[in-house]
Design a protein around this motif. Structure first.
Motif, mmCIF file in Angstrom:
data_model
loop_
_atom_site.group_PDB
_atom_site.id
_atom_site.type_symbol
_atom_site.label_atom_id
_atom_site.label_comp_id
_atom_site.label_asym_id
_atom_site.label_seq_id
_atom_site.Cartn_x
_atom_site.Cartn_y
_atom_site.Cartn_z
ATOM 1 N N LYS A 55 -6.268 -25.846 1.224
ATOM 2 C CA LYS A 55 -6.012 -26.182 2.700
ATOM 3 C C LYS A 55 -4.825 -25.468 3.078
ATOM 4 O O LYS A 55 -3.474 -25.512 2.157
ATOM 5 N N GLY A 56 -4.705 -24.857 4.222
ATOM 6 C CA GLY A 56 -3.622 -24.155 4.510
ATOM 7 C C GLY A 56 -3.220 -22.477 4.074
ATOM 8 O O GLY A 56 -2.345 -22.078 4.515
ATOM 9 N N VAL A 57 -4.370 -22.052 3.304
ATOM 10 C CA VAL A 57 -4.359 -20.709 2.864
ATOM 11 C C VAL A 57 -6.066 -20.083 3.587
ATOM 12 O O VAL A 57 -6.777 -20.678 3.255
ATOM 13 N N VAL A 58 -5.892 -18.882 3.952
ATOM 14 C CA VAL A 58 -6.611 -18.291 4.505
ATOM 15 C C VAL A 58 -6.411 -16.748 4.170
ATOM 16 O O VAL A 58 -5.608 -16.094 4.426
ATOM 17 N N PRO A 59 -7.669 -16.216 3.574
ATOM 18 C CA PRO A 59 -7.577 -14.702 3.094
ATOM 19 C C PRO A 59 -7.566 -13.922 4.609
ATOM 20 O O PRO A 59 -8.669 -14.056 5.438
ATOM 21 N N ILE A 60 -6.921 -12.715 4.629
ATOM 22 C CA ILE A 60 -6.617 -12.145 5.769
ATOM 23 C C ILE A 60 -7.184 -10.539 5.331
ATOM 24 O O ILE A 60 -7.972 -10.022 6.258
ATOM 25 N N THR A 61 -6.685 -9.951 4.379
ATOM 26 C CA THR A 61 -7.224 -8.590 3.920
ATOM 27 C C THR A 61 -7.321 -8.476 2.575
ATOM 28 O O THR A 61 -6.370 -9.292 1.698
ATOM 29 N N THR A 62 -8.021 -7.398 2.046
ATOM 30 C CA THR A 62 -8.325 -7.271 0.700
ATOM 31 C C THR A 62 -7.981 -5.959 0.399
ATOM 32 O O THR A 62 -8.344 -5.056 1.267
ATOM 33 N N CYS A 84 1.000 -1.292 -0.032
ATOM 34 C CA CYS A 84 -0.175 0.140 -0.038
ATOM 35 C C CYS A 84 0.810 1.299 -0.030
ATOM 36 O O CYS A 84 0.663 2.303 -0.743
ATOM 37 N N VAL A 85 1.955 1.337 0.788
ATOM 38 C CA VAL A 85 2.753 2.484 0.885
ATOM 39 C C VAL A 85 3.555 2.610 -0.451
ATOM 40 O O VAL A 85 3.471 3.838 -1.222
ATOM 41 N N ALA A 86 3.831 1.490 -1.131
ATOM 42 C CA ALA A 86 4.610 1.501 -2.379
ATOM 43 C C ALA A 86 3.664 2.197 -3.527
ATOM 44 O O ALA A 86 4.005 3.049 -4.350
ATOM 45 N N ALA A 87 2.283 1.612 -3.448
ATOM 46 C CA ALA A 87 1.486 2.185 -4.273
ATOM 47 C C ALA A 87 1.073 3.715 -4.255
ATOM 48 O O ALA A 87 1.160 4.371 -5.263
ATOM 49 N N GLU A 88 1.062 3.899 -2.947
ATOM 50 C CA GLU A 88 0.689 5.297 -2.789
ATOM 51 C C GLU A 88 1.949 6.208 -3.281
ATOM 52 O O GLU A 88 1.729 7.432 -3.722
ATOM 53 N N ASP A 89 3.095 5.772 -3.036
ATOM 54 C CA ASP A 89 4.183 6.507 -3.443
ATOM 55 C C ASP A 89 4.517 6.540 -4.917
ATOM 56 O O ASP A 89 4.994 7.610 -5.482
ATOM 57 N N LYS A 90 3.884 5.779 -5.510
ATOM 58 C CA LYS A 90 3.815 5.783 -6.866
ATOM 59 C C LYS A 90 2.626 6.468 -7.583
ATOM 60 O O LYS A 90 2.349 6.507 -8.898
ATOM 61 N N GLY A 91 1.929 7.102 -6.786
ATOM 62 C CA GLY A 91 0.730 8.050 -7.228
ATOM 63 C C GLY A 91 -0.863 6.901 -7.357
ATOM 64 O O GLY A 91 -1.689 7.625 -7.875
ATOM 65 N N LEU A 92 -0.899 5.964 -6.855
ATOM 66 C CA LEU A 92 -1.840 4.988 -7.020
ATOM 67 C C LEU A 92 -2.724 5.278 -5.623
ATOM 68 O O LEU A 92 -2.399 5.657 -4.709
ATOM 69 N N GLY A 93 -3.998 4.834 -5.758
ATOM 70 C CA GLY A 93 -4.737 5.053 -4.727
ATOM 71 C C GLY A 93 -5.112 3.710 -4.064
ATOM 72 O O GLY A 93 -5.148 2.770 -4.981
ATOM 73 N N ILE A 94 -5.434 3.413 -2.786
ATOM 74 C CA ILE A 94 -5.726 2.065 -2.405
ATOM 75 C C ILE A 94 -6.790 2.189 -1.316
ATOM 76 O O ILE A 94 -7.179 3.297 -0.592
ATOM 77 N N CYS A 95 -7.434 0.900 -0.993
ATOM 78 C CA CYS A 95 -8.456 0.760 0.177
ATOM 79 C C CYS A 95 -8.269 -0.529 0.915
ATOM 80 O O CYS A 95 -8.446 -1.404 0.227
ATOM 81 N N TYR A 96 -8.329 -0.750 2.054
ATOM 82 C CA TYR A 96 -8.421 -1.937 2.717
ATOM 83 C C TYR A 96 -10.012 -2.265 2.682
ATOM 84 O O TYR A 96 -10.578 -1.278 3.106
ATOM 85 N N TYR A 97 -10.152 -3.635 2.783
ATOM 86 C CA TYR A 97 -11.195 -3.995 2.952
ATOM 87 C C TYR A 97 -11.264 -5.104 4.151
ATOM 88 O O TYR A 97 -10.933 -6.345 3.836
ATOM 89 N N GLY A 98 -11.917 -4.826 5.004
ATOM 90 C CA GLY A 98 -12.022 -5.474 6.457
ATOM 91 C C GLY A 98 -13.040 -6.607 6.282
ATOM 92 O O GLY A 98 -13.112 -7.409 7.019
ATOM 93 N N THR A 99 -13.733 -6.676 5.136
ATOM 94 C CA THR A 99 -14.967 -7.727 5.071
ATOM 95 C C THR A 99 -14.256 -8.918 4.908
ATOM 96 O O THR A 99 -14.795 -10.153 4.638
ATOM 97 N N THR A 100 -12.800 -9.061 4.259
ATOM 98 C CA THR A 100 -12.181 -10.414 3.866
ATOM 99 C C THR A 100 -12.316 -11.568 5.024
ATOM 100 O O THR A 100 -12.814 -12.552 4.694
ATOM 101 N N THR A 101 -12.050 -11.089 6.164
ATOM 102 C CA THR A 101 -12.233 -12.195 7.424
ATOM 103 C C THR A 101 -13.814 -12.276 7.797
ATOM 104 O O THR A 101 -14.238 -13.697 8.334
ATOM 105 N N TYR A 102 -14.741 -11.559 7.412
ATOM 106 C CA TYR A 102 -16.089 -11.755 7.722
ATOM 107 C C TYR A 102 -16.521 -12.894 6.633
ATOM 108 O O TYR A 102 -17.484 -13.689 7.242
ATOM 109 N N ASN A 103 -16.042 -12.817 5.312
ATOM 110 C CA ASN A 103 -16.739 -13.821 4.535
ATOM 111 C C ASN A 103 -15.685 -14.613 3.889
ATOM 112 O O ASN A 103 -15.631 -14.815 2.691
ATOM 113 N N ALA A 104 -14.823 -15.207 4.839
ATOM 114 C CA ALA A 104 -13.514 -15.780 4.214
ATOM 115 C C ALA A 104 -13.615 -16.897 3.438
ATOM 116 O O ALA A 104 -13.263 -17.224 2.278
#
Length: 260
Positions: free
Chosen positions: A162-169, A131-151
């Motif tokens: 198996k062995g993989v769980v989404p944490i954030t989007t 996210c910091v790298a993207a913003e440094d390059k002039g891009l915008g970002i947004c975190y989505y906390g809904t990732t763990t709600y509907n994993a």
């Protein structure tokens, strides 16, 4: 030494400016993020700290419109998920490391909650670097906390093994809006010197006074027919019943994915 300081100071100032200018972007221009630029950002992200240099995370990059449409319901159909040119799903991932161990005559012991936490922390560290790298390059970002709600929905859509769980989007692209900076609590609210100093009622009143007096938050209170801003959080935005429901769902996911 003077020359070195002169050369490095501008970049330091640029980094601090990037960090202090963070905004959550939910509207994006219809512009593609070039693959070379995206790779540069992802490579910077993967320089993040990681437990034991294991890098127990994965990043699923979604640009396909059909898959974005399928992901949208897991994020409560927030428009940015479909509109953004790039969707990044950061996952705790012991699948790859476990396979490497077994192929190398080593028996992995990572089917437990501690290992999940290790991988989740790794995933969040790399996400913030990205996210910091993207913003440094002039891009915008947004975190989505809904990732763990509907994993589980995300696991099914992205074919996570198996062995993989989404944490954030994170949505990523060129911003089509310039929202105001979001308020933050004063430094004294979150920084403790040497040991934790618990908060007195007077401390709490002082720390939250500016937030509570903000016209924006006063409007939230009025719109939701509440007496205080805290009630908006406890009764409307992050209710106990919802927290318990999604906690139970996440625990099921961790069991199914091999971490419990």
């Amino acid at each position: 030494m003077a020359l070195f300081s002169t050369l490095t100071k501008p970049k330091t100032m640029e980094t601090l400016q990037t960090l202090n200018s963070h905004r959550s972007i939910r509207k994006y221009k219809n512009l593609k993020v070039e693959q070379n630029l995206l790779n540069t950002i992802l490579e910077a992200g993967c320089r993040a700290s990681t437990t034991g240099n294991m890098q127990v995370y994965s990043i699923v990059v979604t640009t396909n419109e059909g898959i974005k449409e399928k992901l949208a319901p897991a994020h409560f159909n927030q428009p940015g998920v479909v509109q953004a040119p790039v969707i990044l799903t950061f996952c705790a991932d012991f699948n790859r490391f476990n396979k490497w161990c077994k192929l190398s005559k080593a028996e992995p012991g990572y089917d437990n909650f501690l290992s999940f936490m290790t991988a989740a922390i790794d995933a969040l560290l790399v996400a913030q670097n990205v996210c910091v790298a993207a913003e440094d390059k002039g891009l915008g970002i947004c975190y989505y906390g809904t990732t763990t709600y509907n994993a589980q929905k995300i696991i099914d859509t992205l074919n996570l093994p198996k062995g993989v769980v989404p944490i954030t989007t994170v949505t990523l692209g060129y911003a089509d809006e310039q929202p105001d900076l979001t308020d933050r609590l004063p430094l004294e609210a979150v920084v403790h010197q040497d040991t934790y100093k618990d908060y007195s009622p007077d401390d709490i009143d002082r720390i939250y006074k500016e937030k509570e007096s903000s016209p924006l938050y006063q409007q939230f209170v009025k719109e939701n027919n509440k007496e205080t801003l805290a009630q908006v959080f406890t009764d409307v935005r992050y209710k106990k019943a919802d927290n318990e429901h999604f906690s139970n769902e996440l625990m099921k996911v961790l069991k199914n994915q091999g971490f419990l």
